[in-house]
Design a protein around this motif. Sequence first.
Motif, short mmCIF file in Angstrom:
data_model
loop_
_atom_site.label_atom_id
_atom_site.label_comp_id
_atom_site.label_asym_id
_atom_site.label_seq_id
_atom_site.Cartn_x
_atom_site.Cartn_y
_atom_site.Cartn_z
N LEU A 69 31.79 -55.53 -62.45
CA LEU A 69 31.43 -56.93 -62.86
C LEU A 69 29.93 -57.31 -62.55
CD1 LEU A 69 34.48 -58.84 -61.75
CD2 LEU A 69 33.92 -58.22 -64.14
N MET A 70 29.64 -56.82 -61.22
CA MET A 70 27.96 -57.13 -61.25
C MET A 70 27.08 -56.23 -61.77
SD MET A 70 28.62 -56.82 -56.65
CE MET A 70 26.89 -57.26 -56.51
N MET A 71 27.54 -55.03 -62.34
CA MET A 71 26.73 -54.25 -63.16
C MET A 71 26.59 -55.14 -64.54
SD MET A 71 25.40 -51.98 -61.16
CE MET A 71 24.47 -51.23 -62.50
N ARG A 72 27.71 -55.17 -64.95
CA ARG A 72 27.86 -55.95 -66.30
C ARG A 72 27.12 -57.09 -66.71
NH1 ARG A 72 33.30 -57.34 -69.68
NH2 ARG A 72 32.59 -58.32 -71.35
N PHE A 73 27.29 -58.18 -65.57
CA PHE A 73 26.86 -59.61 -65.78
C PHE A 73 25.81 -60.03 -64.90
CE2 PHE A 73 31.65 -59.68 -66.57
CZ PHE A 73 31.62 -60.16 -67.70
N VAL A 74 25.30 -58.81 -64.30
CA VAL A 74 23.98 -59.27 -63.36
C VAL A 74 22.91 -58.16 -63.34
CG1 VAL A 74 23.17 -59.91 -61.07
CG2 VAL A 74 25.37 -60.77 -61.86
N ILE A 75 23.36 -57.02 -63.04
CA ILE A 75 22.14 -55.99 -62.81
C ILE A 75 21.68 -55.57 -64.17
CG2 ILE A 75 21.73 -53.75 -61.62
CD1 ILE A 75 22.43 -56.09 -59.56
N ASP A 76 22.62 -55.24 -64.90
CA ASP A 76 22.24 -54.69 -66.39
C ASP A 76 21.44 -55.66 -67.38
OD1 ASP A 76 23.34 -51.93 -65.80
OD2 ASP A 76 25.08 -52.56 -66.94
N PRO A 77 21.89 -56.85 -67.29
CA PRO A 77 20.86 -57.97 -68.00
C PRO A 77 19.66 -58.03 -67.10
CG PRO A 77 23.41 -58.70 -67.74
CD PRO A 77 23.05 -57.53 -66.62
N LEU A 78 19.53 -57.93 -65.90
CA LEU A 78 18.30 -58.33 -65.09
C LEU A 78 17.44 -57.31 -64.86
CD1 LEU A 78 19.31 -61.25 -62.80
CD2 LEU A 78 18.75 -61.44 -65.21
N ASP A 79 17.78 -56.24 -64.84
CA ASP A 79 17.19 -54.95 -64.60
C ASP A 79 16.03 -54.53 -65.25
OD1 ASP A 79 16.51 -52.87 -62.05
OD2 ASP A 79 17.54 -51.52 -63.46
#
Length: 137
Positions: A69-79
Amino acid sequence: MVHIQRREVFCAAHRLYNDALSAQENEELFGKCSWEFGHGHNFEVWVTVKGEVNPKTGFVMNLSDLKALMMRFVIDPLDHRHLNLDDTFMKGILPSTENLAIEIWNQLCEPVAEFGSLLHCVRVVETENNAVEYFGA
Ligand code: NI
């Protein structure tokens, strides 16, 4: 009730600048954080989820699910994005660490709830010395 935590990291640029203020006011308020082309951080995101331990798994929530969930909704969008300029969920929001924590909370609250757990805290670490925690209110 048990709390579990997962940490992920992302690299992003931001600029602290309020368009409603003059350039001089921005410089006085934000200093070098207001400079035109922004600057980068290696942000850490710590997410705390709470719930009862499931007797079948021994888990509050499977940490691999929380990671996903963190990768999909936070990290991938912001990195590797520029938080002021790129088209992410931060677009149009002054990208202070405080506002990042709030918006990350808003991204994760419902997805975590769909796993039957409760989001408890989003902690965003901007530098070794600066961090923000948001508890949903
Ligand atoms: Ni900064």
